[in-house]
Design a protein around this motif. Sequence first.
Motif, PDB file in Angstrom:
ATOM      1  N   LEU A 245       0.528  -1.048   0.133  1.00  0.00           N
ATOM      2  CA  LEU A 245       0.039   0.155   0.264  1.00  0.00           C
ATOM      3  C   LEU A 245       0.790   1.106  -0.085  1.00  0.00           C
ATOM      4  N   TYR A 246       0.611   1.758  -1.065  1.00  0.00           N
ATOM      5  CA  TYR A 246       1.167   3.371  -1.135  1.00  0.00           C
ATOM      6  C   TYR A 246       0.519   4.480  -0.582  1.00  0.00           C
ATOM      7  N   HIS A 247       1.147   5.205   0.107  1.00  0.00           N
ATOM      8  CA  HIS A 247      -0.013   6.576  -0.101  1.00  0.00           C
ATOM      9  C   HIS A 247       0.612   7.553  -1.111  1.00  0.00           C
ATOM     10  N   GLN A 248       0.278   8.130  -2.458  1.00  0.00           N
ATOM     11  CA  GLN A 248       0.638   8.516  -2.725  1.00  0.00           C
ATOM     12  C   GLN A 248      -0.018   9.720  -2.833  1.00  0.00           C
ATOM     13  N   ALA A 249       0.146  11.465  -3.529  1.00  0.00           N
ATOM     14  CA  ALA A 249       0.021  12.203  -3.291  1.00  0.00           C
ATOM     15  C   ALA A 249      -1.431  12.424  -3.954  1.00  0.00           C
ATOM     16  N   ASP A 250      -2.039  13.984  -4.098  1.00  0.00           N
ATOM     17  CA  ASP A 250      -3.267  14.021  -4.364  1.00  0.00           C
ATOM     18  C   ASP A 250      -4.821  12.686  -4.018  1.00  0.00           C
ATOM     19  N   GLY A 251      -4.624  12.436  -2.726  1.00  0.00           N
ATOM     20  CA  GLY A 251      -5.553  12.046  -2.093  1.00  0.00           C
ATOM     21  C   GLY A 251      -5.409  10.138  -2.765  1.00  0.00           C
ATOM     22  N   LEU A 252      -4.491   9.671  -3.399  1.00  0.00           N
ATOM     23  CA  LEU A 252      -4.517   8.400  -4.163  1.00  0.00           C
ATOM     24  C   LEU A 252      -3.645   7.641  -3.605  1.00  0.00           C
ATOM     25  N   ILE A 253      -3.905   6.288  -3.538  1.00  0.00           N
ATOM     26  CA  ILE A 253      -3.570   5.294  -2.648  1.00  0.00           C
ATOM     27  C   ILE A 253      -3.238   3.728  -3.684  1.00  0.00           C
ATOM     28  N   ALA A 254      -2.347   3.612  -4.238  1.00  0.00           N
ATOM     29  CA  ALA A 254      -1.684   2.040  -4.657  1.00  0.00           C
ATOM     30  C   ALA A 254      -1.505   1.375  -4.002  1.00  0.00           C
ATOM     31  N   VAL A 255      -2.356   0.133  -4.171  1.00  0.00           N
ATOM     32  CA  VAL A 255      -2.829  -0.811  -3.646  1.00  0.00           C
ATOM     33  C   VAL A 255      -2.427  -1.909  -4.082  1.00  0.00           C
ATOM     34  N   GLY A 256      -1.335  -3.755  -3.864  1.00  0.00           N
ATOM     35  CA  GLY A 256      -1.272  -4.050  -4.678  1.00  0.00           C
ATOM     36  C   GLY A 256      -0.525  -5.614  -4.544  1.00  0.00           C
ATOM     37  N   PHE A 257      -0.318  -6.442  -4.862  1.00  0.00           N
ATOM     38  CA  PHE A 257      -0.132  -7.498  -4.683  1.00  0.00           C
ATOM     39  C   PHE A 257       0.577  -8.461  -5.327  1.00  0.00           C
ATOM     40  N   VAL A 258       1.925  -9.350  -5.035  1.00  0.00           N
ATOM     41  CA  VAL A 258       2.256  -9.816  -5.928  1.00  0.00           C
ATOM     42  C   VAL A 258       2.769 -11.311  -5.585  1.00  0.00           C
ATOM     43  N   VAL A 259       2.165 -12.213  -6.299  1.00  0.00           N
ATOM     44  CA  VAL A 259       1.899 -13.727  -6.674  1.00  0.00           C
ATOM     45  C   VAL A 259       3.622 -14.766  -7.676  1.00  0.00           C
ATOM     46  N   HIS A 260       4.718 -14.714  -6.632  1.00  0.00           N
ATOM     47  CA  HIS A 260       5.716 -15.309  -7.261  1.00  0.00           C
ATOM     48  C   HIS A 260       5.447 -16.210  -8.079  1.00  0.00           C
ATOM     49  N   LEU A 261       5.923 -16.728  -9.296  1.00  0.00           N
ATOM     50  CA  LEU A 261       5.162 -17.677 -10.358  1.00  0.00           C
ATOM     51  C   LEU A 261       5.544 -19.333 -10.301  1.00  0.00           C
ATOM     52  N   ASP A 262       6.396 -19.153  -9.159  1.00  0.00           N
ATOM     53  CA  ASP A 262       6.891 -20.825  -8.909  1.00  0.00           C
ATOM     54  C   ASP A 262       5.720 -22.016  -8.149  1.00  0.00           C
ATOM     55  N   TYR A 263       4.462 -21.424  -7.735  1.00  0.00           N
ATOM     56  CA  TYR A 263       3.842 -21.734  -7.271  1.00  0.00           C
ATOM     57  C   TYR A 263       3.877 -23.662  -7.648  1.00  0.00           C
ATOM     58  N   ALA A 264       3.063 -24.292  -7.097  1.00  0.00           N
ATOM     59  CA  ALA A 264       2.692 -25.442  -7.154  1.00  0.00           C
ATOM     60  C   ALA A 264       1.623 -26.227  -7.779  1.00  0.00           C
ATOM     61  N   ASN A 265       0.355 -25.264  -6.599  1.00  0.00           N
ATOM     62  CA  ASN A 265      -0.932 -25.572  -6.691  1.00  0.00           C
ATOM     63  C   ASN A 265      -1.579 -24.215  -8.024  1.00  0.00           C
ATOM     64  N   PRO A 266      -2.057 -25.623  -8.805  1.00  0.00           N
ATOM     65  CA  PRO A 266      -2.751 -25.231 -10.480  1.00  0.00           C
ATOM     66  C   PRO A 266      -4.050 -24.970 -10.184  1.00  0.00           C
ATOM     67  N   TYR A 267      -4.927 -24.895  -8.586  1.00  0.00           N
ATOM     68  CA  TYR A 267      -5.762 -23.917  -8.662  1.00  0.00           C
ATOM     69  C   TYR A 267      -5.504 -22.367  -8.018  1.00  0.00           C
ATOM     70  N   ILE A 268      -4.216 -21.916  -7.720  1.00  0.00           N
ATOM     71  CA  ILE A 268      -4.060 -20.685  -6.675  1.00  0.00           C
ATOM     72  C   ILE A 268      -4.249 -19.989  -8.332  1.00  0.00           C
ATOM     73  N   ASN A 269      -5.337 -18.525  -7.399  1.00  0.00           N
ATOM     74  CA  ASN A 269      -5.628 -17.885  -8.488  1.00  0.00           C
ATOM     75  C   ASN A 269      -5.435 -16.665  -8.002  1.00  0.00           C
ATOM     76  N   PRO A 270      -4.141 -15.718  -8.739  1.00  0.00           N
ATOM     77  CA  PRO A 270      -3.933 -14.647  -8.552  1.00  0.00           C
ATOM     78  C   PRO A 270      -4.183 -13.636  -7.430  1.00  0.00           C
ATOM     79  N   TYR A 271      -5.089 -13.116  -8.722  1.00  0.00           N
ATOM     80  CA  TYR A 271      -5.931 -11.944  -8.913  1.00  0.00           C
ATOM     81  C   TYR A 271      -7.314 -12.211  -7.766  1.00  0.00           C
TER      82      TYR A 271
END
Length: 545
Positions: A245-271
């Motif tokens: 979570l990054y609180h930018q200027a102008d009243g905005l927040i950038a929120v994000g999530f990273v999933v490393h793509l070496d995961y094993a479970n094919p049912y994982i849905n990064p979104y």
Amino acid sequence: MQRDEMEYDVVVVGAGPAGLAAAIRLKQRAPDVSVCVLEKGPEVGAHLLSGAVIDPRALDELLPEWRKAPLKLRVPVAREEMLFLKQSEAETLPHALLPKILKNDGCEILSLGELARWLATQAEALGVEIYPGFAAAELSLDEHGALNGVITGDFGIKRNGQAGPEYAPGMLIRAKYTLLSEGARGSLTRKAETQFKLRTDSDVQKFGIGLKELWRAAPARHQPGTVVHSLGWPLDNSTGGGGFLYHQADGLIAVGFVVHLDYANPYINPYEEFQRFKTHPAIRAHLDGGERLEYGARAIAEGGLQSLPKLTFPGGALIGDSAGFINLPRIKGIHNAINSGMIAANAVADAIAAGRSHDELAAYPAALKQSWTWKELDVVRNAKPMLSRFGTLLGVACTGAELTLRQFGIRLPWTLKHAGADHAKLRPANEFSPIIYPKPDGVLSFDKLTSLTFSSVQHTEDQPAHLRLTDPAKAIDVNLARFASPESRYCPAGVYEIVEDHYGPRLQINASNCIHCKTCDIKDPTQNIVWATPEGGGGPQYSRM
């Protein structure tokens, strides 16, 4: 129809931070050198996505007055937190315990797209020619096998492969030197790696997928300059990744999530993991009452120093994330991308001044190995292998211990190798149970197709699909039968779906949904999906990502 040709001293593919920095430094060093930058997005910055908290070191060296630029979203980091999330609780890691290299003292929060657009104005003021909407689709080789430029994609090819009434063949852009700055998993970079055998002596590249939303914060919740990073929930210990979570200027927040793509479970849905992440009490406290403005996703090259390919070949070089200069523990790579572009530009300027062309720029990797970028990546070279081998908890502990030792001048004598390519890590679906993700609430969490409208993605509908299957049968015989069609989950834009008709199941590719993240090209377990450049100007149209 005959192909038009243009000629420059240098052509740069990609108007990201590395490419624009290279163009600027070339003109600073050699004002008479002609430089062209090709950008596949409809405008500079339209395809750029990053957190972003930037170490300003490289910008200070490239354009010392950059802080006077009219960057509306820029704000210095004022406070930061590192959280370990459990399902409904959050533990804060004391700031004093963080190794110095992981702290954000002196860093700036900004929009990478906004920064790139400003860098483009600086480049153009120096005489650089920038052409948005032109996708470099092919390498051009001379009679000796050296790269002598690129060929842009054709316009006006219909879905059936035939030329339409508006057909125009792509141009041949000739150059003495070509710098590939396409970002992670660039299509021309992959061709160059094969053509010039650039990965013969390097480790495999490792990747993550980064998903991001931009929010207008409720005024009472906005804290300009605040940086929050997290590990843990909703991912388990064996699946790498984390949130920000990054609180930018102008009243905005950038929120994000990273999933490393070496995961094993094919049912994982990064979104879906990203959507769950936002509902955690510690995260929703920043977003409640806010409004979502943009959504996007992009692959990240995470392999580090040992995954760097050979950087040069006759007539050209790889810079920025085309090579992979991200410092994974710092969650930063923009400064290294800019620095790599500057160092490569110095080598090009010297070569042209000496009357050379189409040879290898040996001075570039030699200077890079003496640079602060190389030293920084050497410090964290074992982080990704330890995370992959030991899991999040032990991997973070081991990484923290090694980084602390480096603060006292102790360098461990070994460099760990990566344990294989990301696509090879996926395990059969029968070894796991399906993951039942919660339904979106329409307030903090959203369905994928609704989110897609917030990326402003556009493609010319009547064009050949730029997502191609090497063997269409594998999509059903292998991916569906063995892995439960993982492409329908790892794609963050709903491009892939299994549909049933009277012939049985088939994979439908909704290519017009594609936001150019390249995840399918990376994670497909049989490497059956090939991402190629669509008609120039297509794809997402981010404004402040």
